[in-house]
Design an enzyme around this catalytic site. Structure first.
Site, short mmCIF file in Angstrom:
data_model
loop_
_atom_site.label_atom_id
_atom_site.label_comp_id
_atom_site.label_asym_id
_atom_site.label_seq_id
_atom_site.Cartn_x
_atom_site.Cartn_y
_atom_site.Cartn_z
N ASP A 14 83.54 74.49 48.43
CA ASP A 14 83.72 75.24 47.18
C ASP A 14 84.18 76.68 47.43
O ASP A 14 83.85 77.58 46.67
CB ASP A 14 82.43 75.24 46.34
N LYS A 17 89.51 76.21 48.28
CA LYS A 17 90.59 75.57 49.06
C LYS A 17 91.68 75.00 48.16
O LYS A 17 92.86 75.08 48.47
CB LYS A 17 90.03 74.40 49.90
N GLY A 41 85.57 68.26 44.95
CA GLY A 41 86.07 68.64 43.63
C GLY A 41 86.89 69.89 43.78
O GLY A 41 86.37 70.92 44.19
N HIS A 42 88.19 69.79 43.55
CA HIS A 42 89.06 70.96 43.67
C HIS A 42 89.51 71.40 42.28
O HIS A 42 90.12 70.63 41.55
CB HIS A 42 90.28 70.63 44.55
N GLN A 224 85.48 69.68 51.43
CA GLN A 224 84.22 70.19 51.95
C GLN A 224 84.46 71.39 52.90
O GLN A 224 85.58 71.85 53.04
CB GLN A 224 83.42 69.10 52.69
P1 IMP Z 1 77.86 63.50 50.47
O1 IMP Z 1 79.14 63.99 51.04
O2 IMP Z 1 77.98 63.02 49.06
O3 IMP Z 1 77.18 62.50 51.37
O4 IMP Z 1 76.85 64.75 50.38
C1 IMP Z 1 76.35 65.41 51.55
C2 IMP Z 1 76.18 66.91 51.31
O5 IMP Z 1 77.48 67.50 51.21
C3 IMP Z 1 75.46 67.27 50.03
O6 IMP Z 1 74.72 68.45 50.23
C4 IMP Z 1 76.59 67.54 49.04
O7 IMP Z 1 76.19 68.41 48.00
C5 IMP Z 1 77.58 68.21 49.97
N1 IMP Z 1 78.96 68.08 49.51
C6 IMP Z 1 79.76 67.00 49.57
N2 IMP Z 1 80.98 67.27 49.07
C7 IMP Z 1 80.96 68.56 48.70
C8 IMP Z 1 81.94 69.44 48.13
O8 IMP Z 1 83.10 69.09 47.88
N3 IMP Z 1 81.52 70.71 47.89
C9 IMP Z 1 80.26 71.16 48.19
N4 IMP Z 1 79.32 70.38 48.73
C10 IMP Z 1 79.67 69.08 48.98
#
Ligand code: IMP
Length: 423
Positions: A14, A17, A41-42, A224
């Site tokens: 977040d 990017k 989420g972009h 991420q």
């Molecule tokens: P997962 O990727 O859904 O398995 O989540 C693992 C961790 O990564 C969690 O803490 C999510 O909140 C975090 N996470 C996954 N994708 C994002 C993103 O795009 N932005 C911020 N945090 C993310």
């Protein structure tokens, strides 16, 4: 001239990017997503119009660009279909403009159910997005994953589903005591979705190899952030892919050499969604102010983001482990609305002052040391940073030993100042 550029998040995601990818896309031919899935989420704002993308590369907003979802990405075919349908007319999404790797792995209903059940029943919550990301990557590594190309052959897909998911169905029904679709039902659903995605699917390896030989400019778009990287991040509070350099080289095909420039993106403060250590987190009114002023809500789950001050030791670690060439600092305008702000320049661990971190360091044991700043008045006037912003940028560059190539001061495409050409 830079031919291959990558954008990576240098914090916990977040960082903005999507916005930077969108801006740089204007000058490239191809934008490639190389890891993650619809956990990302972009948010991109153009002339006040907001577009939120989860699986589609942000470059798709530019009609000159071909967007590639490459093999390192895990695809929920239903979510991708929904996203394509939602943006199809406005963004001109055709198979000419969107190419999906036949080797990407598919997120099935079982992955999503298992992700939710594991998270709900775990004693140590990760705070996952429950999109099936971790079980899908787990099955890939366990050599029982389902690839996009598997969706095109009903008979072999049926065998693969039986082989891969009999154990998951047993677990879901008998251990987690939850309903799940029968193999036949999942087969029918996936075959229909496969038919929908088929025209977009191709051999992206060959496509990118030929593009590289034709001197096309390619931008790699990370999802991420580095601190969520499975190897370099704050394990186990991470996502299940390589968000940094490993993901760039494995999740897509960089033929003909290496990436010319890796642009790291970092916010002027820090945020995190989900669980895990966060040394500079503010659990008080200041944190709530940052959250409110910065409008810090997750674009995928809508969860409030945890907020804290900029953390230079962690940022330096991200720069080193991702081989970042320059940094774009985002959301500096938010600091203008705070009564004051702070930057963590080091940690204290007993008598030791720590500025350099290693993978696996236990962040909980560190006490952040701060430099205090008065109320910010950061401005860009006549195409120049004002003195206080110049001074702040210099300070960060010196501490990190990394050039700052851009400063973003608002959500819109226009609200950015580059100190050098990146493409
Ligand atoms: P997962 O990727 O859904 O398995 O989540 C693992 C961790 O990564 C969690 O803490 C999510 O909140 C975090 N996470 C996954 N994708 C994002 C993103 O795009 N932005 C911020 N945090 C993310």
């Amino acid at each position: 001239m830079q031919k291959k550029i990558a954008i990576v998040g240098a914090q916990w995601g977040d960082e903005g990017k999507g916005k930077i990818t969108d801006i740089l896309s204007e000058k490239v031919d191809i934008v490639v997503r190389f890891q993650g899935g619809n956990n990302a989420g972009h948010t991109i704002v153009c002339k006040g119009v907001k577009t939120v993308l989860h699986l589609l590369p942000s470059g798709i907003l530019h009609h000159n660009v071909v967007a590639v979802i490459d093999r390192g990405v895990v695809i929920d075919p239903e979510a991708l279909k929904k996203e394509i349908e939602e943006h199809k007319s406005a963004l001109d999404i055709s198979p000419k403009r969107l190419k999906i790797s036949q080797n990407s792995f598919i997120i099935t209903s079982y992955h999503k159910l298992l992700d939710a059940q594991r998270e709900n029943n775990s004693l140590e919550k990760i705070g996952t997005t429950k999109r099936g990301i971790s079980p899908c990557y787990t099955d890939k590594i366990a050599r029982r994953g389902i690839k996009v190309s598997d969706l095109f052959s009903v008979n072999s897909l049926k065998k693969k589903l039986e082989n891969s998911f009999s154990e998951s169905i047993f677990l879901l029904k008998n251990f987690y005591k939850t309903d799940c679709p029968a193999i036949e039902e999942e087969l029918e659903r996936l075959v229909t979705l496969g038919d929908y995605l088929r025209p977009y699917t191709c051999d992206t390896f060959r496509y990118l190899d030929e593009a590289s030989k034709a001197n096309k400019k390619v931008l790699l778009e990370g999802a991420q952030g580095l601190l969520l990287d499975i190897d370099y991040g704050t394990y186990p509070y991470v996502t299940s892919s390589n968000t940094g350099i490993g993901g760039m080289y494995n999740g897509t095909s960089i033929s003909g050499g290496s990436i010319d420039h890796i642009v790291g993106i970092a916010k002027a403060y820090n945020t995190r969604v989900g669980e895990g250590p966060f040394p500079t987190e503010l659990n008080d009114e200041e944190g709530r102010e940052l959250q409110r002023i910065g409008n810090e809500f997750g674009a995928t789950t809508g969860r409030k983001r945890r907020c804290g001050w900029l953390d230079l030791p962690l940022l330096k670690y991200a720069l080193n482990t991702s081989h970042i060439s320059s940094l774009v600092l985002t959301k500096i305008d938010i600091l203008n609305d705070m009564p004051f702000f702070r930057v963590c320049y080091a940690y204290k661990n007993g008598d030791e002052i720590v500025k350099n971190l290693s993978p696996g360091d236990k962040l909980e044991k560190f006490e952040p040391l701060y430099k205090d700043f008065k109320k910010a008045d950061f401005q860009i006037k006549n195409n120049e940073l004002n003195d206080s912003l110049k001074e702040f940028v210099k300070y960060i560059e010196n501490e990190l030993d990394c050039p700052i190539s851009g400063v973003s001061f608002g959500p819109d495409r226009e609200d950015i100042f580059f100190t050098r050409d990146l493409v």
